[in-house]
Design an enzyme around this catalytic site. Structure first.
Site, PDB file in Angstrom:
ATOM      1  N   ASP A 512      34.791  55.609  40.527  1.00  0.00           N
ATOM      2  CA  ASP A 512      35.356  54.747  39.495  1.00  0.00           C
ATOM      3  C   ASP A 512      36.826  54.483  39.794  1.00  0.00           C
ATOM      4  OD1 ASP A 512      35.279  53.433  36.827  1.00  0.00           O
ATOM      5  OD2 ASP A 512      36.779  54.981  36.373  1.00  0.00           O
ATOM      6  N   HIS A 515      40.058  51.594  43.744  1.00  0.00           N
ATOM      7  CA  HIS A 515      41.224  50.959  44.351  1.00  0.00           C
ATOM      8  C   HIS A 515      42.536  51.526  43.834  1.00  0.00           C
ATOM      9  CE1 HIS A 515      40.238  48.777  40.694  1.00  0.00           C
ATOM     10  NE2 HIS A 515      41.503  48.463  40.601  1.00  0.00           N
ATOM     11  N   ASP A 613      30.262  46.820  33.365  1.00  0.00           N
ATOM     12  CA  ASP A 613      31.523  46.663  32.643  1.00  0.00           C
ATOM     13  C   ASP A 613      32.011  45.218  32.655  1.00  0.00           C
ATOM     14  OD1 ASP A 613      31.972  46.671  35.330  1.00  0.00           O
ATOM     15  OD2 ASP A 613      33.478  48.262  35.328  1.00  0.00           O
TER      16      ASP A 613
END
Length: 1518
Positions: A512, A515, A613
């Site tokens: 999760d 980045h 999401d």
């Protein structure tokens, strides 16, 4: 980011990865290190081990040298290499994909088979209820489940805000039970074994919930005002904005026109006014970055008064400001050393000191003002971000529309935690100086749009928090790991335990917020995870905006699949493009070799119709699009999937934060009106089940080729093709991005033409309305829209389709079976998938082709069919047929340039829209296909030509069939294979044409090398490529190129003249170069032939053919010379002085290298010119030894004649004097000499041609006198003859000559001795400036070298530094003192950069006549270059480098092992450039010459016999 970090190389477990040396590294001591563990060892990212080098041939060169890894363990591995003193010259990463398994039988689940569904874990309820809720995934055909985190959630209830990373969410345990991770693990195993479902879950490393108990006990784990004081100004701003929120909520800004309810642009402007009028001025953030001027100037004054004005900064003027590490107001300090140097008083007087202080004061005011201005810019950005956030949260239609500003819903989210009671802003600010409280002001996490993902936005140097650029997650605290575990021990230990728990129970993880997770942290944790789960599946979604940056994350973390989303596509065209982008080869792709170069790739995709999401597709598109878009995704050749709720057509986003309802359970008998239960009639579940099964079936059965056809603006057809069975599945999807009830779609859908025979309709489905009520959001369950379902049929015949109106059969030629599909009910929201086979005849033919290809590779077994009516020729393996071919036949099979082909009445194959092939033989196609095949460039003109017709196919076979004999048999074998090929679908022809030719070509190469010497058979790839030059250059034309040999000679090849039917000799001749010197009278040249013969014929083992060439040229001896241009012996020109010496050297080499080679000395020679004035005839056949003796005697006597037919008929450029040929022996030195300044009798034979430049008839390099290489060759021949006579193998000990009217005898031994004692005396340029042997000391410009000639008519020419002395060193090394020879070679080497040594200038660039570009067409007034006058005065000739390197090797060995080893490395490094050129050359040869710096010369032969030969000789010497 280093470039090497952005190249992604994915590999499968079980692959062997080889590291091979590039050209710049060959010949060097290269070390390759990797952190891939040795067998039996555990992986440690920071532990590297050196790999051992393997060289299959064990000698010669480094072209085959490699080290390797047997890849068995999944993960990310680094390699680096270095050489010499460089520890690390380069490196990279490789990522080994995990092997996933499922089921009771633990079967392998291919990555492309994965169909994944995401579940919000908190919506699954008690663990006891999970099987009923998860069964929906099973019954929908998914084989992988992704769970959001299962840990205890934070107070926000977000799935990704975890309060405790180590504890299982207690909500999963019903009253009276306390489930643990063990229970979860058991369920996961049950799903894996009984349901064939693999489970993965998230790991969240970047943040923790604000209410995590452990963060309160260990605030050092977050970014707070104690460990991160650089955030203090941002925290002050954050508190000020919070108090602004309170004032708005309490209506304190009503007078400013700012109510709690923001409704319009005026209110937004009022927010700006309050910020700029009340908030920013009050907190004065610029003061955190300013200097307190008074105290700084006072300190400066004191230092000046004490006499401190010494320069301490090394003369670097400029005032330096030191940022206060605690970020206090006016805490910045002045670097007094820089101040003292910058503001120097002109004296020690009080006034001077005051002036210096005033100047410092003024500069500090400027600096403080600059800081103020910079803060104004930050505040401007912050103001815009705050207003933008308000617009999204309160005004935008797509936003949450939060309503009035309250303490619960502040004007903007807070950036920091504040775990204390509310006070005034002034009291808040006092807490910053109280560490026990300031340590609990923790920075929240979030993400920054467009930020550098490799930068941590919470670290010093980032202004994200003060500029309010963070899209903040107010429920989470950003974690502060530091650089290593010691920087924050508790956090690293805590997260390591979290990782171990996760990896113990789950087959994979989703990273999760990948980045924004520090790379070194994720690396460490994944290393921990892979200890518990070695074959860990790692998934991530990256928002870097750059494929290169994506690859950095993929490489370092070993990410298996990157999440990609179809919702990112704005239309169906883009959706189709994503399918093509994310996996698979093109349909009809070429078969790749098992050992092939590793090429960069893109990361494996997990292609989802929507992620959990993101916004709901039904809201953005239409409910009808759910099925076709899902079908497009399912047809991608990669992992595919969805999120729970999509298939049930839930018409809103299922919020990871706010959703508290449960997923419905599976009940096959559920009613549409039951919100807590679902079955196949719910939403598109039935369609998704069929699509998931099809997706898994396609991947498991090898349907790895993809074609995407955008039929119209809404219809996308995706083809998945199996390259072994040639079955296809074609899915035609009509998208519905707009609701068909409100949008006008076309009534007619264009017909489709599907190549092949449609076996069945795999499925046809469409979204339809049903009478089951309208959607009403259920309070307890996450329910979908009951008013829609899927109408579906599976595995039906085409005639039973309700979507297809008509299916007609058409044909595009005899081999193209096509079905035309006309649709009648392909409505928006529809999908139809066809299973397509080739038509039965084509399927059979493809199977037969594959059957016959098995002899070349077992990979063709799959899909092969035995041939029921095999032609006789195909019953014999091709290797057996080709074994009857001679190497001369191989010349025809593989090579023959256009002029050679034209001599036979044909030519090379030409593609009108492109170009002609280089050869008529197979090599031409192999060279072109070598570029096409790896890239699957099916749009190349060659592929187009093959698809359009059979012309190229027929050319290949007919060319050989027409030859008859053994070649004709090969042609018939190809013809038999091509007969099948012509009748398969045209789109498959390039692939199978290539496969047939690759098989034929590799077989031909194997047989070719097996017919050559052991040196070639056991040699490296480089050796074999060079040896192939022998086949390329040595062939038999339609007319005999060589004079006839004696009928008494055994094993002379014969053929029947095709015109007269008479028997004629057909000996192999050696072409000088391709394409210019390959046919007719210009094919054979004496000098070129015998410079090349040793390497191309003797070293390769072609002894008989070499014998024939030697004897044929012996028959042309005239005037004691052999011809330069042979002209079939009849049109010979005797204008070169050196060819006879090269011929003699080859005879010597023949006797030395060939078993019982001295027998050639007694072979009869058919003399065409028994006397100088004879016309061509053959009255006598003296033995070769007598012809040799004649040549030597004639030289000793002195050769002096005028060429026959002298004048423009034989040379239109030469002056009259040039036709006078002189070749004699100096009676005092024994040196051969001759020539004059109007002719050029050595290999440097360019004659001027330009009237304009006035060089016509003037040789560029006459080299008259004694040329150094000719003296060396002569010495070699004389020494050899002396040795032969002593052994009784040569009958002559002396020569009879007439001198001054008397007959004399000159012994060979005396001649040998004279050359020996006089050579260095006359050729060596010593370092002694007073050397008595030096006749022209004024011309010496380099010392320690050997002259290029001796006794030239222009003495300065003797002193030109050229590589010709290297030839003498190789053939007559006894002439040279070892130390002098070595120094001379070093001088030559230093005069050239190493990269130029691959060619070796034969005149050095420092020479006044040097010009590096050869242009034979240029005619200007420049004497030195016009009409290519600089042919031998600058262009880089390749063949002399062979002699240079051979000389280096010889003398290096004399100097000892260390010198020899260093020389071997030099040689390997230089020759590696030749290897690269040879490998990449479409001619598969080495050029005659290049222009300066290795640039291509269009006037050069692309492949030159002597260039290839001399390089091969170097390898032979090694």
């Amino acid at each position: 980011v280093a470039t090497w970090q952005t190249f992604f190389y994915p590999l499968n477990s079980g692959f062997e990865l080889q590291f091979r040396l590039g050209p710049t590294l060959q010949g060097k001591h290269v070390r390759v290190q990797t952190n891939y563990p040795a067998p039996g060892e555990h992986f440690d990212r920071h532990t590297f081990r050196a790999l051992d080098w393997h060289n299959p041939t064990g000698r010669e060169d480094d072209s085959d040298k490699f080290c390797s890894l047997d890849l068995q363990i999944a993960g990310s591995y680094q390699y680096n290499f270095g050489h010499g003193h460089e520890e690390k010259s380069g490196g990279g990463y490789v990522v080994v994909d995990p092997v996933l398994r499922a089921g009771a039988d633990n079967h392998h689940v291919h990555l492309d088979c994965i169909t994944i569904q995401t579940y919000l874990s908190k919506c699954l309820g008690h663990l006891d209820d999970w099987p009923d809720r998860l069964r929906v995934a099973k019954e929908s055909g998914y084989n992988m489940i992704h769970f959001t985190p299962l840990q205890t959630l934070g107070k926000s209830r977000s799935c990704y805000s975890l309060a405790d990373q180590l504890s299982l969410n207690p909500e999963f345990s019903p009253p009276g039970k306390n489930y643990t991770w063990t229970d979860v693990g058991e369920l996961v195993q049950k799903l894996k074994k009984e349901w064939n479902m693999i489970c993965i879950t998230d790991v969240v490393y970047n943040h923790t919930a604000t209410n995590s108990p452990w963060i309160k006990e260990h605030p050092e784990c977050g970014y707070n005002l104690v460990n991160s004081p650089h955030l203090r100004p941002a925290w002050v701003l954050d508190r000020a904005i919070w108090h602004m929120t309170c004032n708005m909520a309490d209506a304190k800004y009503a007078a400013n026109g700012l109510p709690a309810q923001v409704q319009n642009e005026g209110h937004l402007n009022a927010i700006r006014d309050v910020l700029w009028g009340q908030v920013f001025p009050k907190i004065k953030l610029w003061e955190f970055f300013q200097v307190r001027i008074e105290s700084a100037v006072e300190e400066f004054r004191d230092l000046l008064a004490d006499g401190e004005n010494q320069k301490k900064t090394g003369g670097k003027q400029g005032l330096k400001i030191i940022q206060d590490p605690k970020f206090r107001r006016f805490g910045n300090e002045v670097d007094m050393d820089s101040a003292l140097e910058t503001f120097v008083p002109h004296s020690h007087s009080t006034q001077a000191i005051l002036e210096a202080c005033n100047r410092l004061w003024g500069r500090l005011e400027e600096i403080n003002k600059e800081q103020y201005q910079q803060m104004i810019q930050h505040q401007e950005k912050a103001s815009n971000c705050i207003v933008g956030n308000v617009v999204y949260e309160r005004l935008a239609d797509h936003g949450p529309k939060l309503g009035p500003v309250t303490r619960k819903d502040p004007i903007v989210p807070r950036y920091f935690t504040f775990p204390f009671e509310e006070t005034s802003l002034e009291d808040d600010l006092k807490m910053t100086d109280q560490p026990d409280k300031a340590c609990h002001f923790l920075a929240h996490n979030g993400w920054v749009m467009g930020d550098d993902p490799l930068r941590n936005f919470a670290e010093p140097g980032s202004n994200v928090y003060i500029r309010r650029e963070l899209i903040c997650w107010g429920d989470s605290v950003k974690l502060r790991y530091g650089d290593k575990p010691d920087d924050c021990p508790y956090l690293w230990t805590h997260m390591q335990k979290y990782t171990e728990i996760t990896a113990k129970h789950f087959a994979g993880v989703r990273l999760d917020n990948c980045h924004s997770t520090p790379l070194h942290v994720a690396e460490y944790m994944l290393d921990v995870a892979r200890v518990a789960m070695p074959s860990l599946y790692v998934v991530a979604e990256l928002f870097t905006g750059s494929e290169d940056l994506d690859n950095v994350f993929v490489n370092k973390l070993g990410i298996t699949s990157l999440i990609r989303e179809a919702m990112s596509a704005g239309d169906s065209h883009e959706e189709g493009r994503l399918v093509y982008r994310y996996g698979g080869e093109p349909v009809g792709a070429f078969v790749q070799p098992s050992l092939r170069p590793l090429v960069p790739s893109i990361a494996h995709a997990m292609f989802l119709d929507v992620t959990h999401d993101n916004e709901c597709p039904i809201q953005l598109r239409s409910a009808y699009d759910s099925l076709p878009s899902s079908a497009i995704v399912s047809m991608a050749c990669c992992c595919s999937g969805s999120t729970r709720g999509y298939d049930e057509m839930v018409p809103h986003q299922i919020s990871v934060v706010k959703e508290e309802r449960f997923y419905p359970k599976w009940n096959p008998d559920a009613k549409a009106s039951s919100p807590g239960e679902v079955n196949l009639k719910t939403g598109i579940i039935a369609g998704k089940l069929a699509l998931n099964k099809m997706h898994q079936d396609l991947a498991s059965k090898g349907f790895n080729q993809v074609y995407v056809d955008q039929v119209d603006e809404d219809v996308v057809a995706v083809t998945r093709h199996c390259p072994s069975t040639h079955q296809s599945v074609v899915a035609v999807c009509r998208t519905a991005f707009h609701n068909p009830k409100h949008h006008q779609y076309r009534k007619e859908v264009p017909p489709m033409f599907i190549p092949g025979k449609i076996d069945e309709v795999v499925l046809e489905a469409r979204v339809i309305d049903r009478q089951a009520g309208t959607y009403k959001k259920c309070e307890k369950y996450i329910n979908g829209m009951p008013e829609y379902t899927v109408e579906i049929k599976e595995h039906i015949q085409l005639k039973d389709s309700g979507v297809v109106k008509h299916a007609g059969v058409t044909s595009k030629g005899s081999s193209e079976f096509v079905q035309e599909i006309v649709f009648e009910r392909l409505t928006p929201g529809s999908v139809i998938a066809f299973r397509v086979s080739l038509d039965p005849r084509a399927q059979e033919l493809v199977g037969v082709i594959r059957h016959h290809l098995i002899q070349f590779s077992p990979k063709y077994k799959l899909g092969s069919l035995p041939d029921q009516h095999t032609p006789t020729i195909l019953e014999t393996p091709l290797a057996q047929i080709m074994s009857k071919l001679t190497l001369a036949d191989m010349n025809m099979l593989l090579f023959r340039c256009d002029s050679e082909e034209q001599e036979e009445g044909g030519g090379c194959y030409n593609i009108p829209s492109w170009t002609s092939f280089k050869y008529g033989g197979l090599q031409a196609l192999m060279s072109v296909m070598a570029d096409i095949r790896p890239k699957n460039d099916l749009g190349h003109p060659v592929c187009d030509n093959l698809r359009q017709g059979d012309w190229m196919i027929d050319y290949v076979s007919n060319r050989l069939v027409s030859r008859g004999g053994a070649l004709g048999e090969v042609g018939k074998w190809l013809e038999g294979m091509f007969h099948y090929l012509k009748h398969i679908p045209r789109y498959l022809i390039p692939c199978y044409f290539d496969a047939i030719l690759v098989g034929a070509y590799t077989t031909a190469l194997d047989i070719t090398f097996n017919k050559m010497s052991c040196f070639v058979q056991n040699g490296s790839t480089f050796v074999k490529l060079l040896a192939l030059g022998s086949v390329q250059m040595c062939g038999v034309g339609s007319f005999p190129a060589l004079p006839p040999l004696s009928l008494a000679l055994p094993d002379v090849p014969y053929r029947l003249d095709k015109d007269t039917g008479k028997k004629e000799q057909c000996c192999v001749s050696l072409a000088a170069g391709l394409p210019h010197f390959s046919s007719g009278i210009f094919r054979c040249w004496g000098r070129d032939t015998f410079i090349a013969l040793r390497g191309l014929m003797l070293v390769t083992g072609r002894h008989l053919e070499a014998r024939n060439i030697i004897l044929a040229f012996a028959g042309t001896l005239r005037h004691g010379l052999i011809p330069n241009l042979l002209g079939e012996g009849i049109s010979a020109r005797y204008n070169c002085r050196d060819a006879v010496w090269w011929w003699l050297q080859c005879i010597q080499d023949y006797c030395t290298l060939v078993p019982e080679g001295t027998a050639v000395l007694h072979c009869p020679v058919v003399r065409m010119y028994p006397h100088d004035d004879s016309e061509p005839h053959a009255p006598g056949t003296p033995p070769l030894c007598d012809v040799i003796h004649e040549a030597m005697t004639r030289h000793m006597q002195g050769i002096d004649f005028r060429e026959r037919n002298a004048g423009p008929n034989i040379d239109m450029h030469m002056k009259d004097e040039g036709f006078n040929v002189v070749a004699k022996v100096n009676r005092y030195t024994g040196f051969v000499y001759g020539g004059n300044r109007f002719n050029c009798g050595t290999w440097m034979d360019k004659m001027g041609e330009s009237d304009k430049a006035r060089n016509k008839g003037m040789p560029a390099t006459p080299r008259d006198g004694s040329a150094v290489e000719m003296v060396g060759l002569c010495k070699s021949a004389v020494r050899w003859l002396v040795e032969l006579h002593k052994k009784g193998l040569f009958p002559h000990s002396s020569m009879k000559i007439h001198r001054d009217g008397k007959e004399l005898k000159v012994s060979y031994e005396d001649w040998n001795h004279k050359i020996q004692v006089n050579f260095e005396k006359n050729f060596y340029v010593s370092h002694d400036e007073k050397d008595p042997d030096e006749k022209h000391p004024d011309l010496v410009h380099k010392r320690g070298i050997y002259k290029d000639s001796h006794g030239a008519s222009s003495p300065w020419c003797d002193y030109q530094l050229r590589p010709n002395f290297c030839i003498a060193m190789v053939v007559a090394p006894e002439l040279f003192t070892v130390e002098r020879a070595w120094k001379a070679l070093e001088v030559a080497e230093k005069k050239l950069p190493l990269h130029l040594l691959i060619h070796f200038l034969y005149i050095f660039s420092c020479d006044m006549v040097y010009c590096g570009v050869y242009d034979n067409a240029l005619d200007n007034d420049n004497y030195n270059v016009a009409r290519g006058f600089n042919y031998h005065q600058g262009p880089e000739w390749l063949w002399p480098i062979g002699y240079f390197l051979r000389a280096k090797l010889y003398f290096a060995k004399k100097l000892g092992k260390e010198t020899y080893d260093q020389t071997v490395y030099l040689v390997k490094s230089i020759l590696s450039q030749h290897y690269v050129h040879l490998e990449r050359s479409s001619w598969k040869g080495l050029p005659e010459l290049t222009n300066e710096n290795g640039q291509n010369c269009p006037f050069s032969c692309e492949s030159q016999a002597w260039s290839i030969s001399t390089v091969l000789e170097v390898l032979h010497d090694m």
